[in-house]
Design a protein around this motif. Structure first.
Motif, PDB file in Angstrom:
ATOM      1  N   UNK A 171      26.136  20.589 -19.178  1.00 30.16           N
ATOM      2  CA  UNK A 171      26.702  21.581 -20.056  1.00 30.16           C
ATOM      3  C   UNK A 171      27.988  21.473 -20.242  1.00 30.16           C
ATOM      4  N   UNK A 172      28.728  21.537 -19.258  1.00 30.27           N
ATOM      5  CA  UNK A 172      30.254  21.485 -19.259  1.00 30.27           C
ATOM      6  C   UNK A 172      30.711  20.183 -19.954  1.00 30.27           C
ATOM      7  N   UNK A 173      30.069  19.071 -19.667  1.00 28.23           N
ATOM      8  CA  UNK A 173      30.644  17.864 -20.239  1.00 28.23           C
ATOM      9  C   UNK A 173      30.471  17.866 -21.787  1.00 28.23           C
TER      10      UNK A 173
ATOM     11  N   UNK B 122      33.189  20.046 -23.364  1.00 27.38           N
ATOM     12  CA  UNK B 122      34.313  19.228 -23.543  1.00 27.38           C
ATOM     13  C   UNK B 122      34.321  18.319 -24.284  1.00 27.38           C
ATOM     14  N   UNK B 123      33.240  17.870 -25.015  1.00 25.20           N
ATOM     15  CA  UNK B 123      33.032  16.619 -25.905  1.00 25.20           C
ATOM     16  C   UNK B 123      33.012  15.490 -25.276  1.00 25.20           C
TER      17      UNK B 123
END
Length: 391
Positions: free
Chosen positions: A384-386, A389-390
């Protein structure tokens, strides 16, 4: 009895014979009738007397049984009364042991709400929310929170009426509960977080995510409650009623001191927890006291009274498209209710990163499948965080 009847028959024969010898007219039929009438009366009298004796014996036996029952009941009542008095004084003496036993007190709406924070050095925040009736959310979630705190800042919140948070005596409607929890999170300085609820808190988290979608980065449910779950009851009795009955039974055993008696020397008998976790003696004692003396407070019982209203409030809600969802659902509950897994899929609108995972086990997956659950959360949050961050 047989002698008397034979004597009567002999006397009748002698009377007939003497009358015949004396030359008196003899009415044998009349004499026989008189004799047999007397015999009949004698038999009836004897039977009545026998019946009366049997009735007297039966009445006497009933009185003895009833007296024995009354004696047993009085002994049990006396024992129960003594146990209740003993339990009452033990509760009073133990109250100081739980004051400030753990966590941080946060002032919310003029009352104290307790939260426990682990892994403060980590950037990503996960908020753990308890299922209905948990006597100590902080201690119940402790094994899970410690595992997660290796990678995340983990905040366990005890809503009002739970654990060592204050009881407030207000109506526990879903909107009020969510606003109180949100205020607590704000005062802890959190403005971006993942909600990780168990059971009933799943409804609160769904409502929360729709009220504050800009703050909620994701939802991680541990067999959470979902809208429409009561549309198809798997048992003849509704789950709400079943929970109430279970709570009243537990409150009764606690009040009578039975729970305390069974837990002497064995504190784990009074608590429901992750048995694989090495709780300290201090933690076990606090957990035991909260489970025996403070479980199912007025706030918690009021909360279950609003359960149907809460379900209705979120009936048509889904998570916002900006909120990815990871649902852990119990295999046991899926077998009990065919719609359990589909209902958890139904509330999802973000489909790229959202998942529903069925795990073998009961409702408390954070006890039974903790390691798998933690590993999956780590992997899923990283994805999800990747994406955010794109990467």
């Amino acid at each position: 009895m047989q002698v008397k009847i034979s004597d009567m028959l002999d006397n009748a024969s002698e009377l007939i014979e003497e009358s015949s010898k004396a030359g008196y007219p003899v009415n044998n039929d009349r004499i026989k009738k008189i004799v047999f009438t007397e015999i009949g009366c004698m038999l009836i009298f004897t039977k009545c007397k026998k019946d009366n004796l049997e009735k007297d014996k039966e009445i006497s036996m009933r009185k003895k049984i009833w007296k024995a029952i009354k004696t047993i009941v009085l002994i049990l009542l006396g024992f129960a009364a003594a146990l209740m008095v003993w339990n009452f004084f033990c509760k009073k003496a133990e109250q100081t042991k739980i004051e400030a036993a753990y966590g941080t007190a946060v002032e919310v709406d003029g009352h104290s709400m307790v939260a426990d924070v682990k892994g403060e050095e980590n950037e990503t925040t996960i908020i753990l929310l308890p299922g209905w009736g948990s006597p100590s959310p902080v201690l119940e979630f402790l094994p899970l929170a410690e595992e997660l705190s290796e990678d995340f800042r983990v905040i366990t919140i005890e809503p009002f009426g739970y654990g060592i948070s204050d009881s407030v005596g207000t109506e526990r409607e879903i909107s009020a509960v969510v606003e109180e929890l949100h205020e607590c999170v704000q005062k802890l300085g959190c403005d971006q977080y993942y909600l990780m609820p168990h059971s009933l808190s799943g409804l609160y988290s769904l409502y929360w995510a729709n009220a504050y979608p800009q703050e909620v980065r994701g939802f991680i449910g541990i067999d959470p409650s979902v809208p429409k779950q009561s549309d198809e009851e798997p048992l003849p009795i509704s789950m709400v009623t079943l929970n109430k009955l279970s709570a009243y039974f537990q409150k009764t055993t606690n009040m009578l001191g039975i729970t305390r008696l069974c837990s002497i020397g064995h504190p784990k008998n009074a608590i429901y927890a992750d048995t694989s976790y090495p709780y300290s003696e201090r933690e076990l004692e606090v957990f035991r006291i909260l489970s025996m003396d403070f479980a199912y407070s007025k706030d918690i019982m009021n909360e279950i009274g609003h359960m149907e209203d809460s379900l209705e409030s979120v009936r048509d809600m889904k998570f916002p498209e900006t909120v990815p969802v990871l649902q852990f659902v119990s295999g046991d509950n899926c077998e009990l209710l065919e719609t359990w897994e589909p209902l958890h899929r139904e509330v999802i609108t973000e489909t790229d990163m959202s998942e529903v995972l069925r795990l073998d086990g009961g409702h408390y997956l954070h006890f039974e499948r903790k390691q798998e659950l933690v590993q999956k959360v780590r992997e899923w949050v990283r994805i999800v965080e990747d994406v955010e961050k794109g990467l």
